[in-house]
Enzyme design. Structure first.
Site, PDB file in Angstrom:
ATOM      1  CB  CYS A 181      -0.972  -0.113   1.096  1.00  0.00           C
ATOM      2  SG  CYS A 181      -1.287  -1.367   2.020  1.00  0.00           S
ATOM      3  NE  ARG A 239       1.536  -9.071   5.212  1.00  0.00           N
ATOM      4  CZ  ARG A 239       0.534  -9.088   4.419  1.00  0.00           C
ATOM      5  NH1 ARG A 239      -0.653  -9.982   5.088  1.00  0.00           N
ATOM      6  NH2 ARG A 239      -0.099  -8.289   3.827  1.00  0.00           N
ATOM      7  CD  GLN A 252      -0.594  -8.681  -0.164  1.00  0.00           C
ATOM      8  OE1 GLN A 252       0.228  -7.616  -0.026  1.00  0.00           O
ATOM      9  NE2 GLN A 252      -1.493  -8.792   0.724  1.00  0.00           N
ATOM     10  CG  ASP A 311      -1.943  -5.466  -2.706  1.00  0.00           C
ATOM     11  OD1 ASP A 311      -3.038  -5.165  -2.404  1.00  0.00           O
ATOM     12  OD2 ASP A 311      -1.224  -5.088  -1.822  1.00  0.00           O
ATOM     13  CG  HIS A 319      -3.441  -0.317  -2.776  1.00  0.00           C
ATOM     14  ND1 HIS A 319      -2.034  -0.980  -3.038  1.00  0.00           N
ATOM     15  CD2 HIS A 319      -3.644  -0.645  -1.425  1.00  0.00           C
ATOM     16  CE1 HIS A 319      -2.119  -1.740  -1.993  1.00  0.00           C
ATOM     17  NE2 HIS A 319      -3.028  -1.684  -1.114  1.00  0.00           N
ATOM     18  CE  LYS A 370     -11.047  -8.537   7.478  1.00  0.00           C
ATOM     19  NZ  LYS A 370     -10.170  -9.447   7.645  1.00  0.00           N
ATOM     20  CG  HIS A 372      -6.058  -1.587   0.873  1.00  0.00           C
ATOM     21  ND1 HIS A 372      -4.599  -1.781   1.521  1.00  0.00           N
ATOM     22  CD2 HIS A 372      -6.687  -0.556   1.855  1.00  0.00           C
ATOM     23  CE1 HIS A 372      -4.540  -0.514   2.288  1.00  0.00           C
ATOM     24  NE2 HIS A 372      -5.735   0.139   2.547  1.00  0.00           N
TER      25      HIS A 372
END
Ligand SMILES: [Zn+2]
Ligand SMILES: [Zn+2]
Length: 715
Positions: free
Chosen positions: A406, A435, A453, A455, A457, A541, A587
């Site tokens: 992000c 992580r 990910q 991912d 945004h 979410k 996200h």
């Protein structure tokens, strides 16, 4: 716990009306519910699910009502669900209590709850008879099986002290304290003894006793765990609830099946050690695990499913099919994609990137390490540091590996001034993140320390948010459908306004965010479950859980609303009014993690990937050396058609080569000799279907192309 004080709202359980009971075991002056006394001239209204209302005398039981409807319904009922007729606010949402509180804490009369069929009804109520068709009934059977297990243990090993025995998702357990360890033979004897308890068909009867008396007796008998539970979960002056079957009595709030005979299929599974209250200074307990089902047939199906799941274990198949590895020398939770896994990943990623571009996303790439200062601004240093790798000291500053993409995407947004005409900006990245997971918690591709990910945004105006969320859900549905999943479940995680400290942002912000997620789900006509208190700290979410071929749920896709990071990074756009405004941010990750999604795909397909995903799509088996030239020609034509091909030109028997390709779960195996070569044909063996005979090569190629282009799961 069994607080005996009358609740402000009573939804029909007459557990408060007690009588003395004579002749109870161990001198306990326990009381049972007195039905006779309350069979007064008063009547109550019982609302049934079909909309009808029955006027019955106070004290009537759900079982009596079931019998008056049909004795068959009565026999099929396991427990009853009572719901207050008048709307009152429940203290906690169903399923929010801890496992222990759910066994011992006072029932919330304002919430719908399950009661024994023999519970006398005290007030107007909605009543639903819960049969084996209801998933909650299985939990009642399993918890009742835990009582049967404890009964058997005490009959065989009377010196044993009882902990607690809740139902779990997969069965039940019971914690025991005993100086000697149970042996495998003991477990077998316990299972046999359970059979006797079941055959005796002892009714489960609820009894009460004053708390102080119960504590005295538990103390006297050295029942340190029961003493703890009563002390923790009941209040002074309360009446404590027990359940009796035969001579066995246990502190519990129920509910239970009517009698031990209703525990029809059960199995003692395993034994594990655990310290009392998780503290190694405390005595070590022995936890016996078991499971129970409504019928032997369902239990057999369960164990068959487990066996099937073990065969599909992605760690096993990952090795067998040479897809990936995790290497001791490199460290746990870090994945090596081998060429065959790598090609599947390429296909997955190509599909995802193309689909992103088609749907108006912009592809970006961001660094793997960034200055610590950035993580301070984003708040990860404060909220997420425990999941991050330690900082690295470089010559100019400290850096950290990224746990999320992000902040990187935010910096791209912030790199130039934005106007409302530029919005929405949708940045997508297949971003590698790292992580920290505790050692020992890693699990194949499902739980790792480094992953990718898919991912994205989305930066947009508050007015655009609903459309963006709907588009994200559409995209998520497309992912699931394309990769062969037809069923999914949706959860909306919201905040808990009573626990403000856990969340950033204002009431209005949360109302806008939750409202737009709800509206988006409703616009899509998607059924969802609200999970209060499960939102991320920065916003609510939507989680989409897919259901695999074995009926297992996997959490993969997530769509999250965020109004916190745009504020922390002071993001802006110039609105139509010429003023500066703050954008909102979504996200979303649809595979979730490429590694995890691949793990789920391996298990879902048992390694037998659909043609478009299979690492090797076609295996070529020339019958003898003189067919190698034709094999090269076939290979060239298949490759020119974009297919992934492998020739087995070893000097081996044809059947051995076919078997090797079959073990690799290759979708098509083509065999050819003189006859095929002359006809420019191939003899096709299709995975799962066997020998399909001779087919012209051009026809075979056309069919493959069609299946690949359509991402078909058929062959
Ligand atoms: Zn119980
Ligand atoms: Zn994010």
């Amino acid at each position: 716990m069994q607080v005996r004080a009358l609740p402000a709202v009573c939804s029909g359980d007459l557990r408060y009306i007690l009588k003395s009971c004579h002749g109870c075991r161990s001198g306990r002056g326990r009381k049972t519910q007195d039905v006779d006394k309350i069979m007064s001239t008063q009547t109550i209204a019982v609302h049934l699910p079909d909309g009808s209302v029955r006027e019955v005398p106070t004290g009537t039981t759900p079982l009596e009502i079931a019998n008056s409807i049909s004795p068959r319904l009565a026999a099929a009922s396991v427990v009853a669900r009572l719901t207050p007729v008048t709307e009152v606010k429940a203290k906690a949402a169903p399923g929010e209590e801890s496992a222990e509180a759910a066994m011992y804490a006072a029932e919330d009369a304002a919430a719908p709850r399950l009661v024994d069929l023999t519970t006398p009804l005290a007030a107007d109520t909605r009543l639903e008879l819960v049969t084996e068709k209801d998933a909650e009934a299985l939990k009642v059977v399993r918890h009742s099986a835990a009582h049967v297990l404890a009964t058997a243990v005490l009959e065989l090993f009377p010196e044993t002290k009882l902990g607690h025995g809740p139902a779990t998702d997969a069965g039940f357990f019971y914690d025991f304290y005993r100086e000697k360890n149970f042996t495998p033979d003991d477990l077998a004897a316990i299972e046999t003894k359970m059979g006797e308890v079941v055959a005796r068909n002892e009714p489960f009867v609820r009894e009460y006793e004053p708390r102080e008396q119960a504590l005295d007796e538990f103390n006297r008998d050295g029942d340190f765990m029961k003493t703890h539970f009563v002390t923790k979960f009941t209040e002074p002056g309360a009446e404590v609830s027990f359940y009796r079957n035969g001579k066995f009595v246990d502190f519990c709030r129920g509910p239970h099946v009517p009698s031990t005979g209703r525990v029809k299929a059960y199995k003692v599974l395993s034994l594990a050690g655990a310290y009392w209250l998780g503290d190694e200074k405390n005595p070590q307990l022995q936890r016996i695990y078991g499971t129970a089902f409504f019928s032997q047939k369902e239990m057999d199906a369960h164990f068959a499913r487990l066996e099937e799941a073990a065969k599909r274990d992605h760690r096993l198949l990952g090795k067998q099919l040479d897809l990936f590895s995790i290497q001791e020398l490199a460290g746990p939770g870090l994945v090596f994609w081998h060429p065959k896994g790598g090609i599947v990943r390429k296909v997955m990623e190509d599909w995802m990137r193309d689909e992103c571009l088609r749907r108006g996303y912009l592809m970006v790439f961001t660094p793997h390490v960034m200055r610590r200062e950035l993580w301070k601004v984003s708040g990860h240093e404060g909220h997420y540091a425990g999941n991050m790798y330690s900082p690295m000291e470089l010559d100019d500053a400290e850096y950290r590996l990224k746990p999320m993409n992000c902040p990187g995407h935010i910096l791209i947004y912030k790199s130039s001034p934005r106007s409302y005409r530029d919005l929405p900006q949708r940045y997508a990245e297949l971003g590698n993140v790292y992580r920290y997971e505790r050692s020992g918690t890693m699990h194949g591709l499902l739980r790792v320390r480094g992953f990718t990910q898919d991912d994205a945004h989305i930066f947009c105006t508050p007015g655009q948010i609903e459309d963006e969320i709907v588009a994200c859900i559409d995209f998520a549905e497309a992912v699931l459908k394309t990769f062969g999943f037809s069923e999914f479940k949706v959860e909306l995680s919201t905040w808990d306004p009573n626990d403000r400290a856990k969340y950033a942002g204002s009431d209005e912000g949360w109302a806008l965010a939750e409202g737009s997620l709800r509206v988006a789900l409703e616009r899509k006509g998607i059924e969802y479950k609200t999970i209060p208190g499960e939102a991320a700290f920065y916003g609510p979410k939507i989680d989409i859980k897919l259901v695999d071929v074995l009926g297992r749920l996997w959490q993969l896709s997530t769509v999250q609303f965020d109004f916190t990071l745009p504020a922390r990074f002071e993001l802006e756009y110039v609105g139509e009014d010429g003023e500066r405004h703050q954008p909102v941010m979504v996200h979303r990750a649809l595979f979730g993690s490429v590694e995890r999604f691949f793990g789920v795909l391996i298990e879902h397909y048992g390694g037998a990937f659909p043609l478009w995903l299979a690492p090797v799509q076609v295996g070529l088996v020339p019958i003898s050396e003189r067919h190698h030239a034709y094999a090269r020609k076939v290979e060239a034509e298949l490759k020119a058609a974009g297919l992934r091909v492998e020739i087995d030109d070893r000097n081996e028997k044809m059947n051995g080569k076919i078997r090797d390709f079959a073990n690799q779960k290759t979708p098509y195996i083509l065999v050819f000799g003189d006859k095929e070569e002359v006809a420019n044909a191939v003899s096709v063996r299709t995975r799962g279907k066997g020998d399909q005979g001779s087919v012209p090569l051009a026809e075979f190629i056309a069919k493959c192309k069609e299946l690949v282009e359509g991402q078909s799961t058929e062959l």
